[in-house]
Motif scaffolding. Structure first.
Motif, short mmCIF file in Angstrom:
data_model
loop_
_atom_site.label_atom_id
_atom_site.label_comp_id
_atom_site.label_asym_id
_atom_site.label_seq_id
_atom_site.Cartn_x
_atom_site.Cartn_y
_atom_site.Cartn_z
N TYR A 1 0.99 -1.06 -0.24
CA TYR A 1 0.18 0.23 0.36
C TYR A 1 0.95 1.04 -0.22
O TYR A 1 1.60 1.62 0.66
CB TYR A 1 -1.11 0.05 1.16
CG TYR A 1 -1.99 0.89 0.95
CD1 TYR A 1 -1.41 2.60 1.54
CD2 TYR A 1 -3.01 1.14 0.17
CE1 TYR A 1 -2.42 3.67 1.77
CE2 TYR A 1 -3.63 2.14 0.34
CZ TYR A 1 -3.18 3.46 0.69
OH TYR A 1 -4.34 4.52 0.13
N ASN B 1 0.49 5.18 -0.62
CA ASN B 1 -0.11 6.23 -1.28
C ASN B 1 0.08 7.43 -0.85
O ASN B 1 0.43 8.57 0.44
CB ASN B 1 -2.20 6.41 -0.86
CG ASN B 1 -2.70 7.22 -2.17
OD1 ASN B 1 -2.48 8.48 -2.11
ND2 ASN B 1 -3.65 6.86 -2.22
N THR C 1 -0.51 11.43 -2.16
CA THR C 1 -1.50 12.29 -1.59
C THR C 1 -1.80 12.98 -0.68
O THR C 1 -2.23 12.49 -0.04
CB THR C 1 -2.17 12.04 -3.01
OG1 THR C 1 -1.80 11.55 -3.89
CG2 THR C 1 -2.75 13.70 -3.47
N MET D 1 -6.87 10.97 -5.37
CA MET D 1 -6.28 10.23 -4.22
C MET D 1 -5.70 8.99 -5.49
O MET D 1 -5.59 7.92 -4.22
CB MET D 1 -6.89 10.60 -3.74
CG MET D 1 -6.12 9.02 -1.97
SD MET D 1 -6.98 9.98 -0.93
CE MET D 1 -5.52 9.78 0.88
N ASN D 2 -5.76 8.56 -6.54
CA ASN D 2 -4.99 7.45 -7.05
C ASN D 2 -3.78 8.08 -8.23
O ASN D 2 -4.13 9.43 -8.20
CB ASN D 2 -6.17 6.80 -7.46
CG ASN D 2 -6.82 6.85 -8.74
OD1 ASN D 2 -6.49 7.66 -9.71
ND2 ASN D 2 -8.97 6.85 -8.49
N CYS D 3 -3.50 6.86 -8.43
CA CYS D 3 -2.42 7.19 -9.48
C CYS D 3 -3.01 6.37 -11.10
O CYS D 3 -2.10 6.64 -11.77
CB CYS D 3 -0.85 6.21 -9.30
SG CYS D 3 -1.26 5.01 -8.99
N PHE E 1 0.55 9.70 -8.90
CA PHE E 1 -0.38 10.23 -7.99
C PHE E 1 -0.40 11.67 -7.61
O PHE E 1 1.28 12.71 -8.28
CB PHE E 1 -0.32 9.77 -6.34
CG PHE E 1 -0.31 8.53 -6.30
CD1 PHE E 1 0.76 7.46 -6.05
CD2 PHE E 1 -1.17 8.09 -5.30
CE1 PHE E 1 0.24 6.33 -5.69
CE2 PHE E 1 -1.64 7.03 -5.07
CZ PHE E 1 -1.35 5.66 -5.46
N ASN F 1 -8.91 5.00 -3.31
CA ASN F 1 -7.52 5.78 -3.09
C ASN F 1 -6.37 4.32 -2.80
O ASN F 1 -5.60 4.31 -1.99
CB ASN F 1 -7.59 6.59 -1.82
CG ASN F 1 -8.05 6.18 -0.75
OD1 ASN F 1 -8.63 5.44 -0.80
ND2 ASN F 1 -8.38 6.93 0.17
N GLY F 2 -7.35 2.76 -3.13
CA GLY F 2 -6.46 1.79 -2.47
C GLY F 2 -6.64 1.31 -1.67
O GLY F 2 -5.97 0.02 -0.88
#
Ligand code: NZQ
Ligand code: ZN
Length: 385
Positions: free
Chosen positions: A6, A8, A10, A144-146, A167, A251-252
């Motif tokens: 995981y 993230n 951002t 909030m994701n890539c 991101f 957002n994962g």
């Protein structure tokens, strides 16, 4: 639970009147290209707020990024970045502008044919410009994701891409900016977020307790918030919760360590590029039919969904599953999104065209087991007529 990593990076700046923080979020020496879509960014005063927050920065603007953003338009922004040696992108809008920003960020640093980014679904990305976002529509989670989805008009392809370099560095989420979103787009956002969760939850039993209860909570929240945002469009708390739920849907976190489907989205993308149907509206057409036809393979999670999201605990299991799927269809219809192809005047010729597009895009074994082959896509769309 499956293995996962995981990541993230951002930074989320959430709440009332937060756009002013751009002045400190954007590096002082950045040469910024502000990206936006059509008239709404100007009309709603959001662009004016952005301009005043960037008053001590060097920035230029690029508007006209379409809903379902066109590669051909985005490449014009790449030219502007190169011509004026810009080095920071700020996307002001919904998923289309933010996804467009991600493509520009990658294409501006890509030697050779930028379409390579799409053909490799993002794997060809080696470098990308930094990107920030000011979100004006709660729906996709792109803030909030890539990931991104862009349309190459010349080849009639609407294709997804993703890369960890894409991101956003930060995204500003001021729920007040969504007050002006037309009801149709608000409903789209609720259903898009709902189906994002479904694509990461209605698959197989992965024994992922936190992710599953989180997913169930997000879906229950959307079922509550959908009608509320239609009744009270200027209620800050309703808008704030809808905005954060839509962000958390993709957002994962919900998707970490669990089995994903995404066939509804891939079929939906072809309906959008062929017939111009809004993204979320294509999902409302496909998901109910897909769940009905594939309910045997999804049995354990459909029963869990029926119980935990729709409180169906009694009676025959098969009946509970079918009722949960029908309640899902009702929810989409109540939000104003039709669940039948006939609502768009589409019939057998559309089914042939979508199947042909998926084959042309190499998408012939979709779904959590690769079981969504062209013949099953055809059955799903026939069941959705
Ligand atoms: O064009 P303007 O005038 O800016 O109007 C926009 C646009 O026409 C309007 N709008 C946005 N914010 C507004 C507003 N109108 C009034 N007030 C505001 N505050 O809404 C219209 C739709 O905007 P768009 O960005 O297209 O909507 P959305 O956020 O739903 O994005 C859809 C796109 O995201 C992609 C979809 O494929 C589609 O291209 N997706 C991105 C994903 C991702 N990055 O993870 C995943 C999703 O599954 C989805 O595929
Ligand atoms: Zn979506």
């Amino acid at each position: 639970m499956l293995n996962f990593t995981y990541y993230n990076p951002t930074r989320i700046v959430f709440g009332r009147d937060t756009i002013g923080q751009l002045s400190s979020l954007v590096p002082a020496d950045a040469r910024v290209l502000v990206l936006y879509g059509g008239a709404s960014a100007e009309k709603t005063g959001t662009l004016a707020e952005v301009r005043s927050a960037l008053s001590r920065h060097t920035f230029m603007e690029f508007g006209g990024i379409e809903p379902n953003p066109h590669v051909e338009t985005l490449l014009q922004a790449v030219n502007k970045v190169r011509e004026h040696r810009l080095d920071f992108l700020l996307a002001v809008g919904g998923g289309s502008v933010i996804d467009g920003g991600k493509f520009i960020a990658a294409a501006a640093c890509h030697d050779g044919d930028a379409l390579e980014i799409l053909r490799t679904r993002g794997a060809a990305v080696t470098q990308a410009l930094p990107l920030g976002a000011v979100l004006t529509l709660a729906a996709t989670g792109s803030e909030m994701n890539c990931s991104g989805v862009v349309t190459h008009v010349a080849s009639q392809s609407k294709l997804p891409f993703r890369h960890p370099l894409l991101f956003p560095r930060f995204s500003i989420l001021d729920p007040q900016k969504t007050y002006t979103v037309p009801e149709r787009q608000v409903a789209n956002g609720v259903v898009d977020a709902f189906v994002h969760v479904a694509e990461q939850y209605l698959t197989v039993a992965d024994a992922a307790l936190a992710q599953e209860r989180f997913a169930e909570g997000l879906m229950q929240s959307l079922i509550e918030l959908g009608p509320q945002v239609q009744d009270k469009p200027r209620d800050y708390d309703v808008r704030a919760n809808l905005m954060w739920v839509a962000t958390m849907a993709l957002n994962g976190v919900v998707g970490a360590g669990v089995t994903h489907d995404w066939s509804t989205h891939m079929i939906g993308h072809e309906l959008t590029v062929l017939y111009g149907i809004d993204h979320a509206r294509t999902l409302a057409l496909v998901l109910p039919a897909s769940l009905m036809l594939r309910r045997a393979g999804k049995r354990a999670k459909l029963l869990q969904y029926a119980e935990r999201v729709w409180q169906l605990r009694e009676g025959d299991e098969e009946a509970r599953i079918e009722q949960a799927i029908e309640l899902t269809r009702d929810f989409f219809e109540r939000m104003g999104l039709p669940t039948r192809l006939s609502a768009y005047g589409l019939g057998d010729e559309a089914i042939d065209a979508v199947v042909a597009q998926l084959q042309a895009h190499g998408m012939t074994q979709l779904g959590e087991r690769g079981e969504v082959v062209p013949a099953l896509v055809r059955q799903i769309l026939q069941a959705a007529r």
